[in-house]
Write an enzyme that holds these catalytic residues in place. Structure first.
Site, PDB file in Angstrom:
ATOM      1  N   HIS A  52       0.779  -1.256  -0.239  1.00 10.24           N
ATOM      2  CA  HIS A  52      -0.436   0.071   0.160  1.00 10.24           C
ATOM      3  C   HIS A  52       0.601   1.476  -0.072  1.00 10.24           C
ATOM      4  CE1 HIS A  52       1.023  -1.166   4.366  1.00 10.24           C
ATOM      5  NE2 HIS A  52       0.102   0.707   4.770  1.00 10.24           N
ATOM      6  N   HIS A  54       1.140   4.253   2.067  1.00 15.30           N
ATOM      7  CA  HIS A  54       2.096   4.762   2.963  1.00 15.30           C
ATOM      8  C   HIS A  54       3.194   5.190   2.689  1.00 15.30           C
ATOM      9  CE1 HIS A  54      -1.851   4.761   5.632  1.00 15.30           C
ATOM     10  NE2 HIS A  54      -2.147   5.129   5.040  1.00 15.30           N
ATOM     11  N   ASP A  56       5.668   4.670   4.676  1.00 10.32           N
ATOM     12  CA  ASP A  56       6.768   3.691   5.807  1.00 10.32           C
ATOM     13  C   ASP A  56       7.045   2.667   4.900  1.00 10.32           C
ATOM     14  OD1 ASP A  56       3.683   3.337   6.985  1.00 10.32           O
ATOM     15  OD2 ASP A  56       4.307   2.434   8.691  1.00 10.32           O
ATOM     16  N   HIS A  57       5.510   2.615   4.284  1.00  8.34           N
ATOM     17  CA  HIS A  57       6.357   1.361   2.973  1.00  8.34           C
ATOM     18  C   HIS A  57       6.363   1.170   1.656  1.00  8.34           C
ATOM     19  CE1 HIS A  57       3.208  -1.559   5.837  1.00  8.34           C
ATOM     20  NE2 HIS A  57       3.430  -0.120   6.622  1.00  8.34           N
ATOM     21  N   HIS A 110      -7.568  -0.489   5.522  1.00 10.49           N
ATOM     22  CA  HIS A 110      -6.272  -0.258   6.608  1.00 10.49           C
ATOM     23  C   HIS A 110      -6.119   1.238   5.311  1.00 10.49           C
ATOM     24  CE1 HIS A 110      -3.052   1.578   8.280  1.00 10.49           C
ATOM     25  NE2 HIS A 110      -2.420   1.623   7.548  1.00 10.49           N
ATOM     26  N   ASP A 134       0.132  -4.124   6.818  1.00 12.13           N
ATOM     27  CA  ASP A 134      -0.519  -3.205   7.330  1.00 12.13           C
ATOM     28  C   ASP A 134      -2.043  -3.622   7.421  1.00 12.13           C
ATOM     29  OD1 ASP A 134       1.712  -1.564   8.182  1.00 12.13           O
ATOM     30  OD2 ASP A 134       0.501   0.065   7.669  1.00 12.13           O
ATOM     31  N   HIS A 172       4.506  -4.471  12.098  1.00  9.57           N
ATOM     32  CA  HIS A 172       5.150  -3.267  12.593  1.00  9.57           C
ATOM     33  C   HIS A 172       4.957  -4.786  14.139  1.00  9.57           C
ATOM     34  CE1 HIS A 172       4.752   0.123  10.742  1.00  9.57           C
ATOM     35  NE2 HIS A 172       3.896   0.412  10.206  1.00  9.57           N
TER      36      HIS A 172
END
Length: 261
Positions: A52, A54, A56-57, A110, A134, A172
């Site tokens: 996805h 985001h 941090d990905h 998410h 996530d 995470h």
């Protein structure tokens, strides 16, 4: 096939899968730890999988592009905007990489276009692997930033139906925090208590609590147990507006978890 959890930021894992020569990386939110691991293990980067959009990905994807071996590509969700061009994927598609076949699942909730990758039959005969970003966490699930409770319920049901020995590679290290909530929801859940003790011992040694397995999650994860009376009743005690419908239970649990300290 060797599975490596690369720590990044404060609590992310960037998953690396390799055969001793070539590697793929999943959700590289940060490039430096991936570069260091590739260098230390002497690996060529053959592909990048993205679940996805985001930051941090995907934050490290552009920096890793020059490291991709000839023919290497980036694969990602067809309906999300990503920082680099990708091979667009949706449920039913497959990715052939490192001699392995990854099935793609749509798992919105998410984010609206979140996907997951499932390696059902690793070539070395080991247990299946799920890269779920996530959507599913150990003892928890992702926040509903773009999707609905109904979407998340359906996505989690899809993942819960995978074989019990499937290794759950979420992104995470939230397990102990999630278990505190799970044990509040189900204080009599002995499997969750045993797993919490195991996870505490792992973290005391600075070891990851992941991957989990689908079988473990079905025992300890309240978001996969919305049809269980104990979970439903706990959600209703916390919020009397919660009905007996699993989607209402999940929505109530997710809001409870959002506020849980």
């Amino acid at each position: 096939m060797n599975l490596v959890a690369i720590p990044a930021f404060t609590d992310n894992y960037l998953w690396l899968l390799h055969d001793g020569r070539s590697a793929l990386v999943v959700d590289p939110g940060e490039a430096a730890p991936v570069k260091d691991t590739l260098r230390a293990l002497g690996l060529d980067l053959r592909g990048i999988l993205v679940t996805h959009h985001h930051g941090d990905h995907v934050g490290g994807v552009r920096e890793l592009l020059p490291l991709l071996a000839e023919g290497g590509q980036v694969w990602g969700p067809a309906t999300e905007t990503l920082p680099v061009p990708v091979v667009p994927l949706r449920e039913g598609d497959r990715v052939e990489l490192l001699g392995q076949t990854f099935d793609v699942l749509d798992v919105p909730g998410h984010t609206a276009g979140h996907i997951a990758f499932v390696l059902k039959q690793p070539s070395d005969g080991s247990a299946p692997i799920l890269f779920c970003g996530d959507t599913l966490f150990s003892a928890g699930c992702g926040r509903l930033f773009e999707g609905t409770p109904a979407q998340m319920l359906a996505s989690l049901a899809k993942l819960a139906a995978l074989p019990g020995d499937t290794r759950v590679c979420c992104a995470h290290e939230y397990t102990l925090s999630n278990l505190r909530f799970a044990r509040t929801v189900e204080p009599q859940n002995e499997a969750a208590a045993r797993h919490e003790a195991w996870c505490l011992a792992r973290r005391e040694q600075s070891l990851p609590t992941l991957p989990s397995t689908i079988a473990v999650e079905l025992q300890i994860n309240p978001f996969l147990r919305c049809e269980h009376a104990e979970v439903r009743e706990a959600a209703q005690r916390h919020d009397p507006r919660v009905t007996a419908q699993p989607v209402s239970v999940l929505a109530g649990l997710r809001q409870w978890k959002n506020d849980f300290r």
